[in-house]
Design a protein around this motif. Structure first.
Motif, PDB file in Angstrom:
ATOM      1  N   GLU A 216       0.846  -1.187   0.000  1.00 55.22           N
ATOM      2  CA  GLU A 216       0.000   0.000   0.000  1.00 55.22           C
ATOM      3  C   GLU A 216       0.889   1.249   0.000  1.00 55.22           C
ATOM      4  O   GLU A 216       2.017   1.200   0.491  1.00 55.22           O
ATOM      5  N   PRO A 217       0.402   2.364  -0.533  1.00 55.73           N
ATOM      6  CA  PRO A 217       1.188   3.601  -0.465  1.00 55.73           C
ATOM      7  C   PRO A 217       1.489   3.954   0.994  1.00 55.73           C
ATOM      8  O   PRO A 217       0.654   3.758   1.880  1.00 55.73           O
ATOM      9  N   LEU A 218       2.677   4.455   1.223  1.00 53.65           N
ATOM     10  CA  LEU A 218       3.064   4.852   2.584  1.00 53.65           C
ATOM     11  C   LEU A 218       2.543   6.252   2.861  1.00 53.65           C
ATOM     12  O   LEU A 218       2.866   7.196   2.134  1.00 53.65           O
ATOM     13  N   VAL A 219       1.738   6.389   3.901  1.00 55.00           N
ATOM     14  CA  VAL A 219       1.194   7.700   4.258  1.00 55.00           C
ATOM     15  C   VAL A 219       2.182   8.418   5.172  1.00 55.00           C
ATOM     16  O   VAL A 219       3.021   7.813   5.834  1.00 55.00           O
ATOM     17  N   GLU A 220       2.060   9.739   5.225  1.00 52.60           N
ATOM     18  CA  GLU A 220       3.016  10.542   5.982  1.00 52.60           C
ATOM     19  C   GLU A 220       3.002  10.209   7.471  1.00 52.60           C
ATOM     20  O   GLU A 220       4.054  10.196   8.127  1.00 52.60           O
ATOM     21  N   ALA A 221       1.836   9.913   8.006  1.00 52.42           N
ATOM     22  CA  ALA A 221       1.760   9.589   9.431  1.00 52.42           C
ATOM     23  C   ALA A 221       2.564   8.332   9.747  1.00 52.42           C
ATOM     24  O   ALA A 221       3.256   8.251  10.779  1.00 52.42           O
ATOM     25  N   ALA A 222       2.495   7.343   8.873  1.00 60.51           N
ATOM     26  CA  ALA A 222       3.256   6.113   9.072  1.00 60.51           C
ATOM     27  C   ALA A 222       4.750   6.380   8.914  1.00 60.51           C
ATOM     28  O   ALA A 222       5.576   5.838   9.655  1.00 60.51           O
ATOM     29  N   ALA A 223       5.100   7.225   7.946  1.00 60.28           N
ATOM     30  CA  ALA A 223       6.511   7.578   7.751  1.00 60.28           C
ATOM     31  C   ALA A 223       7.067   8.265   8.989  1.00 60.28           C
ATOM     32  O   ALA A 223       8.213   8.004   9.399  1.00 60.28           O
ATOM     33  N   GLU A 224       6.279   9.116   9.608  1.00 65.75           N
ATOM     34  CA  GLU A 224       6.719   9.805  10.820  1.00 65.75           C
ATOM     35  C   GLU A 224       6.945   8.821  11.963  1.00 65.75           C
ATOM     36  O   GLU A 224       7.878   8.972  12.757  1.00 65.75           O
ATOM     37  N   GLN A 225       6.090   7.808  12.042  1.00 62.93           N
ATOM     38  CA  GLN A 225       6.294   6.774  13.061  1.00 62.93           C
ATOM     39  C   GLN A 225       7.636   6.060  12.844  1.00 62.93           C
ATOM     40  O   GLN A 225       8.386   5.820  13.793  1.00 62.93           O
ATOM     41  N   LEU A 226       7.921   5.730  11.581  1.00 60.00           N
ATOM     42  CA  LEU A 226       9.169   5.033  11.265  1.00 60.00           C
ATOM     43  C   LEU A 226      10.376   5.912  11.585  1.00 60.00           C
ATOM     44  O   LEU A 226      11.396   5.426  12.068  1.00 60.00           O
ATOM     45  N   ARG A 227      10.248   7.206  11.307  1.00 65.04           N
ATOM     46  CA  ARG A 227      11.353   8.129  11.588  1.00 65.04           C
ATOM     47  C   ARG A 227      11.629   8.242  13.080  1.00 65.04           C
ATOM     48  O   ARG A 227      12.773   8.406  13.513  1.00 65.04           O
ATOM     49  N   ALA A 228      10.580   8.151  13.880  1.00 64.86           N
ATOM     50  CA  ALA A 228      10.727   8.302  15.328  1.00 64.86           C
ATOM     51  C   ALA A 228      11.148   7.004  16.007  1.00 64.86           C
ATOM     52  O   ALA A 228      11.778   7.025  17.072  1.00 64.86           O
ATOM     53  N   GLY A 229      10.814   5.861  15.377  1.00 63.88           N
ATOM     54  CA  GLY A 229      11.084   4.550  15.976  1.00 63.88           C
ATOM     55  C   GLY A 229       9.785   3.825  16.265  1.00 63.88           C
ATOM     56  O   GLY A 229       8.819   4.433  16.749  1.00 63.88           O
ATOM     57  N   VAL A 230       9.749   2.553  15.946  1.00 64.50           N
ATOM     58  CA  VAL A 230       8.528   1.763  16.140  1.00 64.50           C
ATOM     59  C   VAL A 230       8.836   0.530  16.986  1.00 64.50           C
ATOM     60  O   VAL A 230       9.982   0.122  17.134  1.00 64.50           O
ATOM     61  N   GLN A 231       7.776  -0.026  17.537  1.00 68.71           N
ATOM     62  CA  GLN A 231       7.888  -1.241  18.343  1.00 68.71           C
ATOM     63  C   GLN A 231       7.758  -2.450  17.421  1.00 68.71           C
ATOM     64  O   GLN A 231       6.742  -2.639  16.761  1.00 68.71           O
ATOM     65  N   LEU A 232       8.797  -3.275  17.356  1.00 66.44           N
ATOM     66  CA  LEU A 232       8.757  -4.483  16.547  1.00 66.44           C
ATOM     67  C   LEU A 232       8.174  -5.629  17.367  1.00 66.44           C
ATOM     68  O   LEU A 232       8.363  -5.702  18.583  1.00 66.44           O
ATOM     69  N   HIS A 233       7.505  -6.525  16.693  1.00 66.60           N
ATOM     70  CA  HIS A 233       6.936  -7.690  17.375  1.00 66.60           C
ATOM     71  C   HIS A 233       8.052  -8.490  18.044  1.00 66.60           C
ATOM     72  O   HIS A 233       9.059  -8.837  17.421  1.00 66.60           O
ATOM     73  N   GLY A 234       7.877  -8.756  19.333  1.00 73.29           N
ATOM     74  CA  GLY A 234       8.866  -9.526  20.070  1.00 73.29           C
ATOM     75  C   GLY A 234      10.017  -8.713  20.628  1.00 73.29           C
ATOM     76  O   GLY A 234      10.912  -9.291  21.257  1.00 73.29           O
ATOM     77  N   GLU A 235      10.039  -7.407  20.387  1.00 74.13           N
ATOM     78  CA  GLU A 235      11.114  -6.541  20.880  1.00 74.13           C
ATOM     79  C   GLU A 235      10.590  -5.662  22.014  1.00 74.13           C
ATOM     80  O   GLU A 235       9.419  -5.291  22.047  1.00 74.13           O
ATOM     81  N   LYS A 236      11.481  -5.292  22.931  1.00 72.04           N
ATOM     82  CA  LYS A 236      11.083  -4.446  24.050  1.00 72.04           C
ATOM     83  C   LYS A 236      11.151  -2.963  23.720  1.00 72.04           C
ATOM     84  O   LYS A 236      10.228  -2.214  23.988  1.00 72.04           O
ATOM     85  N   GLY A 237      12.279  -2.534  23.159  1.00 74.90           N
ATOM     86  CA  GLY A 237      12.443  -1.113  22.887  1.00 74.90           C
ATOM     87  C   GLY A 237      12.016  -0.741  21.474  1.00 74.90           C
ATOM     88  O   GLY A 237      11.632  -1.591  20.670  1.00 74.90           O
ATOM     89  N   LEU A 238      12.108   0.557  21.183  1.00 76.03           N
ATOM     90  CA  LEU A 238      11.794   1.049  19.851  1.00 76.03           C
ATOM     91  C   LEU A 238      13.015   0.920  18.953  1.00 76.03           C
ATOM     92  O   LEU A 238      14.156   0.882  19.416  1.00 76.03           O
ATOM     93  N   THR A 239      12.758   0.871  17.651  1.00 70.64           N
ATOM     94  CA  THR A 239      13.868   0.917  16.704  1.00 70.64           C
ATOM     95  C   THR A 239      14.500   2.300  16.751  1.00 70.64           C
ATOM     96  O   THR A 239      13.880   3.283  17.170  1.00 70.64           O
ATOM     97  N   LYS A 240      15.751   2.377  16.321  1.00 72.34           N
ATOM     98  CA  LYS A 240      16.411   3.672  16.259  1.00 72.34           C
ATOM     99  C   LYS A 240      15.774   4.524  15.159  1.00 72.34           C
ATOM    100  O   LYS A 240      15.192   3.987  14.207  1.00 72.34           O
ATOM    101  N   PRO A 241      15.840   5.860  15.272  1.00 75.15           N
ATOM    102  CA  PRO A 241      15.270   6.717  14.235  1.00 75.15           C
ATOM    103  C   PRO A 241      15.814   6.364  12.853  1.00 75.15           C
ATOM    104  O   PRO A 241      16.999   6.042  12.688  1.00 75.15           O
ATOM    105  N   ALA A 242      14.944   6.397  11.858  1.00 73.10           N
ATOM    106  CA  ALA A 242      15.306   6.058  10.484  1.00 73.10           C
ATOM    107  C   ALA A 242      14.977   7.224   9.569  1.00 73.10           C
ATOM    108  O   ALA A 242      14.052   8.005   9.831  1.00 73.10           O
ATOM    109  N   ALA A 243      15.734   7.358   8.499  1.00 72.78           N
ATOM    110  CA  ALA A 243      15.390   8.325   7.455  1.00 72.78           C
ATOM    111  C   ALA A 243      14.428   7.646   6.498  1.00 72.78           C
ATOM    112  O   ALA A 243      14.694   6.537   6.022  1.00 72.78           O
TER     113      ALA A 243
END
Length: 236
Positions: free
Chosen positions: A137-164
């Motif tokens: 699906e097309p990536l919406v800006e709100a989802a892109a902002e989540q990825l840039r800030a860091g997201v919770q991966l299934h099975g992981e405790k912390g957030l991912t590091k910020p991404a471009a």
């Protein structure tokens, strides 16, 4: 270094073949006949094979445009590997720098320089890696902002590091990471409700996949490319 390892790396032959030559008495070190493959030799040892001096190759750096359907390994009993694509006289001395999933394409590096591969892949060095993702699906800006800030991966405790993250047309996105968790790109897009349908690595640090390199082909990496600086952290 073990003598069989030295002979294998110097000649490009498999270590099993080097061991046979040593046992047959065809290898000498500092003028002495040695028939035990596990014998250790010093860095200044003069080694001969059938009377001709042999020496270790210099550092080897290879860029491969990995196709889908091959695994990132030196050998695999069930699948074709990326090493099957590399016709190099010292192929048996090389190892893959990191890995790409079987269905992921793009930049893969192969070398005999363990220090270099460690610097590129070690999490503590935070070398950025850039991928082009084709999404369901097309990536919406709100989802892109989540990825840039860091997201919770299934099975992981912390957030991912910020991404471009760059949103592109045709359900595509470009993402740059500074870490390398298992299936991370696919899991990150899944965390924001999307699905990766194709993934292509474009860059590791400052080293960009040669746009003139056909899929499934390789070339030597230039010394000037090896020492390119990593992408600036300001991209994140």
């Amino acid at each position: 270094m073990r003598l069989d390892q030295f002979v294998s790396q110097s000649t490009g032959m498999p270590r099993s073949e080097a061991q046979k030559l040593i046992r047959w008495g065809r290898v000498r070190a500092d003028g002495k006949g040695i028939t035990k493959p596990a014998t250790h030799i010093g860095p200044q040892a003069v080694v001969t094979l059938d009377g001709a001096a042999i020496s270790l190759p210099g550092a080897i750096y290879i860029m491969l445009h990995k196709p889908a359907g091959v695994v990132s390994a030196t050998e695999d009993p069930a699948h074709r590997t990326v090493m099957d694509l590399i016709d190099h006289p010292h192929r048996h001395t090389l190892h893959v720098v990191g890995r790409l999933d079987k269905d992921t394409t793009g930049l893969l590096l192969v070398t005999n320089d363990g220090d270099w591969s460690h610097r590129l892949m070690s999490p503590k060095h935070h070398v950025p890696k850039t991928y082009l993702a084709t999404l369901a699906e097309p990536l919406v800006e709100a989802a892109a902002e989540q990825l840039r800030a860091g997201v919770q991966l299934h099975g992981e405790k912390g957030l991912t590091k910020p991404a471009a993250v760059e949103i592109l047309p045709a359900c595509q996105a470009r993402i740059t990471l500074h870490e390398g968790k298992y299936h991370q790109v696919k899991r990150m897009f899944a965390a924001v409700g999307n699905r990766v349908e194709a993934l292509h690595r474009e860059r590791i640090g400052g080293l960009l996949l040669d746009p003139q390199l056909p899929v499934g082909k390789w070339r030597d990496v230039l010394i000037t490319e090896i020492h390119l600086p990593p992408l600036e952290s300001s991209l994140i």
